[in-house]
Motif scaffolding. Structure first.
Motif, PDB file in Angstrom:
ATOM      1  N   LEU A   1     -59.542   1.680 -11.182  1.00 32.19           N
ATOM      2  CA  LEU A   1     -59.887   0.582 -10.629  1.00 32.19           C
ATOM      3  C   LEU A   1     -59.378  -0.800 -11.624  1.00 32.19           C
ATOM      4  N   LEU A   2     -59.681  -0.465 -12.970  1.00 31.20           N
ATOM      5  CA  LEU A   2     -59.097  -1.230 -13.850  1.00 31.20           C
ATOM      6  C   LEU A   2     -57.741  -1.453 -14.131  1.00 31.20           C
ATOM      7  N   GLN A   3     -57.089  -0.133 -14.308  1.00 34.42           N
ATOM      8  CA  GLN A   3     -55.660  -0.060 -13.910  1.00 34.42           C
ATOM      9  C   GLN A   3     -54.918  -0.867 -13.051  1.00 34.42           C
ATOM     10  N   LEU A   4     -55.639  -0.644 -11.697  1.00 28.97           N
ATOM     11  CA  LEU A   4     -54.890  -1.413 -10.707  1.00 28.97           C
ATOM     12  C   LEU A   4     -55.121  -2.708 -10.540  1.00 28.97           C
ATOM     13  N   TRP A   5     -56.268  -3.273 -11.198  1.00 32.98           N
ATOM     14  CA  TRP A   5     -56.247  -4.811 -11.202  1.00 32.98           C
ATOM     15  C   TRP A   5     -55.495  -5.317 -12.359  1.00 32.98           C
ATOM     16  N   LEU A   6     -55.145  -4.465 -13.550  1.00 28.71           N
ATOM     17  CA  LEU A   6     -54.290  -4.969 -14.316  1.00 28.71           C
ATOM     18  C   LEU A   6     -52.892  -5.085 -13.812  1.00 28.71           C
ATOM     19  N   LEU A   7     -52.445  -4.324 -13.063  1.00 31.58           N
ATOM     20  CA  LEU A   7     -51.072  -4.168 -12.372  1.00 31.58           C
ATOM     21  C   LEU A   7     -51.227  -5.434 -11.376  1.00 31.58           C
ATOM     22  N   TYR A   8     -52.091  -5.398 -10.557  1.00 30.35           N
ATOM     23  CA  TYR A   8     -51.791  -6.467  -9.530  1.00 30.35           C
ATOM     24  C   TYR A   8     -52.098  -7.875  -9.968  1.00 30.35           C
ATOM     25  N   TYR A   9     -53.330  -8.078 -10.657  1.00 29.28           N
ATOM     26  CA  TYR A   9     -53.532  -9.349 -10.994  1.00 29.28           C
ATOM     27  C   TYR A   9     -52.802  -9.681 -12.222  1.00 29.28           C
ATOM     28  N   GLY A  10     -52.516  -8.893 -13.201  1.00 27.17           N
ATOM     29  CA  GLY A  10     -51.438  -9.173 -14.217  1.00 27.17           C
ATOM     30  C   GLY A  10     -50.102  -9.333 -13.994  1.00 27.17           C
ATOM     31  N   LEU A  11     -49.553  -8.284 -13.669  1.00 26.89           N
ATOM     32  CA  LEU A  11     -48.020  -8.354 -13.154  1.00 26.89           C
ATOM     33  C   LEU A  11     -47.748  -9.111 -12.028  1.00 26.89           C
ATOM     34  N   GLY A  12     -48.871  -9.091 -11.079  1.00 27.63           N
ATOM     35  CA  GLY A  12     -48.524  -9.640  -9.991  1.00 27.63           C
ATOM     36  C   GLY A  12     -48.732 -11.171 -10.097  1.00 27.63           C
ATOM     37  N   SER A  13     -49.607 -11.807 -11.231  1.00 24.15           N
ATOM     38  CA  SER A  13     -49.268 -13.163 -11.198  1.00 24.15           C
ATOM     39  C   SER A  13     -48.342 -13.611 -12.200  1.00 24.15           C
ATOM     40  N   LEU A  14     -47.706 -12.500 -13.047  1.00 19.60           N
ATOM     41  CA  LEU A  14     -46.684 -13.116 -13.798  1.00 19.60           C
ATOM     42  C   LEU A  14     -45.347 -13.148 -13.426  1.00 19.60           C
ATOM     43  N   PHE A  15     -45.129 -12.092 -12.552  1.00 18.14           N
ATOM     44  CA  PHE A  15     -43.705 -12.448 -11.655  1.00 18.14           C
ATOM     45  C   PHE A  15     -43.415 -13.480 -11.001  1.00 18.14           C
ATOM     46  N   PRO A  16     -44.377 -14.070 -10.302  1.00 19.97           N
ATOM     47  CA  PRO A  16     -44.002 -15.590  -9.604  1.00 19.97           C
ATOM     48  C   PRO A  16     -43.623 -16.816 -10.686  1.00 19.97           C
ATOM     49  N   GLN A  17     -44.036 -16.456 -12.012  1.00 19.44           N
ATOM     50  CA  GLN A  17     -43.425 -17.424 -12.744  1.00 19.44           C
ATOM     51  C   GLN A  17     -41.939 -17.139 -13.571  1.00 19.44           C
ATOM     52  N   LEU A  18     -41.601 -15.917 -13.260  1.00 19.22           N
ATOM     53  CA  LEU A  18     -40.411 -15.844 -13.711  1.00 19.22           C
ATOM     54  C   LEU A  18     -39.026 -16.184 -12.574  1.00 19.22           C
ATOM     55  N   PRO A  19     -38.260 -17.176 -12.729  1.00 23.66           N
ATOM     56  CA  PRO A  19     -37.219 -17.604 -11.639  1.00 23.66           C
ATOM     57  C   PRO A  19     -36.344 -16.219 -11.455  1.00 23.66           C
ATOM     58  N   TRP A  20     -35.847 -15.707 -12.260  1.00 27.40           N
ATOM     59  CA  TRP A  20     -34.944 -14.644 -12.261  1.00 27.40           C
ATOM     60  C   TRP A  20     -35.622 -13.413 -11.342  1.00 27.40           C
ATOM     61  N   ILE A  21     -36.553 -13.495 -11.313  1.00 28.65           N
ATOM     62  CA  ILE A  21     -37.454 -12.168 -10.282  1.00 28.65           C
ATOM     63  C   ILE A  21     -37.670 -12.923  -8.759  1.00 28.65           C
ATOM     64  N   ARG A  22     -38.153 -14.256  -8.980  1.00 29.08           N
ATOM     65  CA  ARG A  22     -38.326 -14.752  -7.543  1.00 29.08           C
ATOM     66  C   ARG A  22     -36.896 -14.939  -6.862  1.00 29.08           C
ATOM     67  N   GLU A  23     -35.832 -15.022  -7.401  1.00 32.54           N
ATOM     68  CA  GLU A  23     -34.525 -15.122  -6.909  1.00 32.54           C
ATOM     69  C   GLU A  23     -33.645 -13.677  -6.754  1.00 32.54           C
ATOM     70  N   SER A  24     -34.389 -12.643  -7.158  1.00 36.12           N
ATOM     71  CA  SER A  24     -33.865 -11.235  -6.928  1.00 36.12           C
ATOM     72  C   SER A  24     -34.215 -10.688  -5.741  1.00 36.12           C
ATOM     73  N   PHE A  25     -33.363  -9.568  -5.255  1.00 31.81           N
ATOM     74  CA  PHE A  25     -33.809  -8.773  -4.104  1.00 31.81           C
ATOM     75  C   PHE A  25     -35.115  -8.170  -4.023  1.00 31.81           C
ATOM     76  N   LEU A  26     -35.695  -7.971  -5.404  1.00 37.15           N
ATOM     77  CA  LEU A  26     -37.092  -7.352  -5.484  1.00 37.15           C
ATOM     78  C   LEU A  26     -38.314  -8.326  -5.056  1.00 37.15           C
ATOM     79  N   TRP A  27     -37.904  -9.462  -4.986  1.00 36.29           N
ATOM     80  CA  TRP A  27     -39.127 -10.450  -4.812  1.00 36.29           C
ATOM     81  C   TRP A  27     -39.954 -10.135  -3.549  1.00 36.29           C
TER      82      TRP A  27
END
Length: 283
Positions: A119-145
């Motif tokens: 559960l800790l690993q799941l939350w670190l990925l979802y709430y950690g990376l999941g909240s970091l990616f929206p702050q990166l413009p090159w990710i928001r503009e990519s096909f992965l967004w």
């Protein structure tokens, strides 16, 4: 002479039929043991009581959603288990026979995964990376967004890494358990390393790890309800929604238990069939 031969053949046929009948009687007697009959009667009584005394009027309205949840649970189990074992094989090989710059990271990864809650690993990925990616413009503009903004990639990644961490340690022991003499004989015959790995080392390691792999697959199934905490709608999330909407508590949980037991039975049966088909001793 002909009559004697016919009499002998008839006697052999009678003996064979007697042996077959005796074997069938023993098999039937083994299946119809008293404790199994009692368990079947108790199970039938529970099923009948659940049908006639519990409330199931909510089921037709939530049946389509429940089917989607079952499909998503099975899909999540299959995908993460396959990806996990594909990652566990190099992890186990690196620990069993790799150089230090490969074995140390592999051992560290398995230690971290096995030492921290899923559960800790799941939350670190979802709430950690999941909240970091929206702050990166090159990710928001990519096909992965469009995919990274959803919850299922993080659930798949967390379950895959968890399965790989546990199975990586199992594969380490499986690779180490293969007799070295067989690998040395393969080299003596001029067999290349990749060929020896593909035809000798890997098949025997998988055969040794197969019983543990069955148990880990069942545990992986039991871990899938954790994805409901990151808004993925699996069968557990459907049961929780039914409880919240209708205030019916026991019936959704009973149905949930039946679904998980059915999937577990299929997993166990499939691995038993696979173990029967794979020889115990190779070579």
């Amino acid at each position: 002479m002909g009559a004697a031969r016919y009499a002998a053949a008839f006697g052999d046929a009678l003996m064979a039929s007697d042996v077959t009948a005796g074997t069938m009687r023993k098999s039937t007697a083994g299946r119809l043991q008293p404790h199994r009959i009692v368990l079947l009667v108790i199970a039938l009584a529970i099923v009948l009581a659940s049908i006639f005394y519990l409330r199931w009027d909510w089921l037709p309205a939530y049946l389509p959603l429940a089917l989607q949840g079952i499909w998503r649970t099975i899909w999540l189990l299959v995908v993460t288990s396959v990806l996990g074992i594909l990652l566990a094989i190099p992890l186990g090989l690196a620990q069993a026979a790799g150089p230090w710059f490969l074995s140390v990271p592999a051992r560290t990864f398995c230690t971290i995964i096995r030492g921290t809650p899923l559960l800790l690993q799941l939350w670190l990925l979802y709430y950690g990376l999941g909240s970091l990616f929206p702050q990166l413009p090159w990710i928001r503009e990519s096909f992965l967004w469009p995919y990274l903004r959803q919850a299922w990639p993080y659930g798949v990644l967390a379950l895959t890494l968890s399965f790989a961490g546990y199975e990586g340690e199992v594969m380490r022991g499986a690779f180490a358990g293969v007799p070295r003499g067989q690998l040395e004989a393969a080299r003596a015959f001029g067999m290349r390393r990749w060929t020896a790995f593909r035809r000798i080392w890997l098949p025997q390691a998988l055969q040794r790890a197969l019983p543990t792999l069955a148990g880990e697959s069942v545990l992986q199934l039991k871990a899938t309800p954790l994805v409901a905490t990151i808004t993925m709608v699996d069968i557990y999330a459907v049961a929780s929604r039914v409880r919240q909407d209708t205030f019916v508590t026991y019936e959704p949980l009973l149905l949930l238990a039946v679904v998980y037991m059915a999937i577990t039975g299929i997993i166990v049966l499939a691995f038993r069939r696979l173990e029967v088909r794979i020889p115990t001793r190779i070579g």
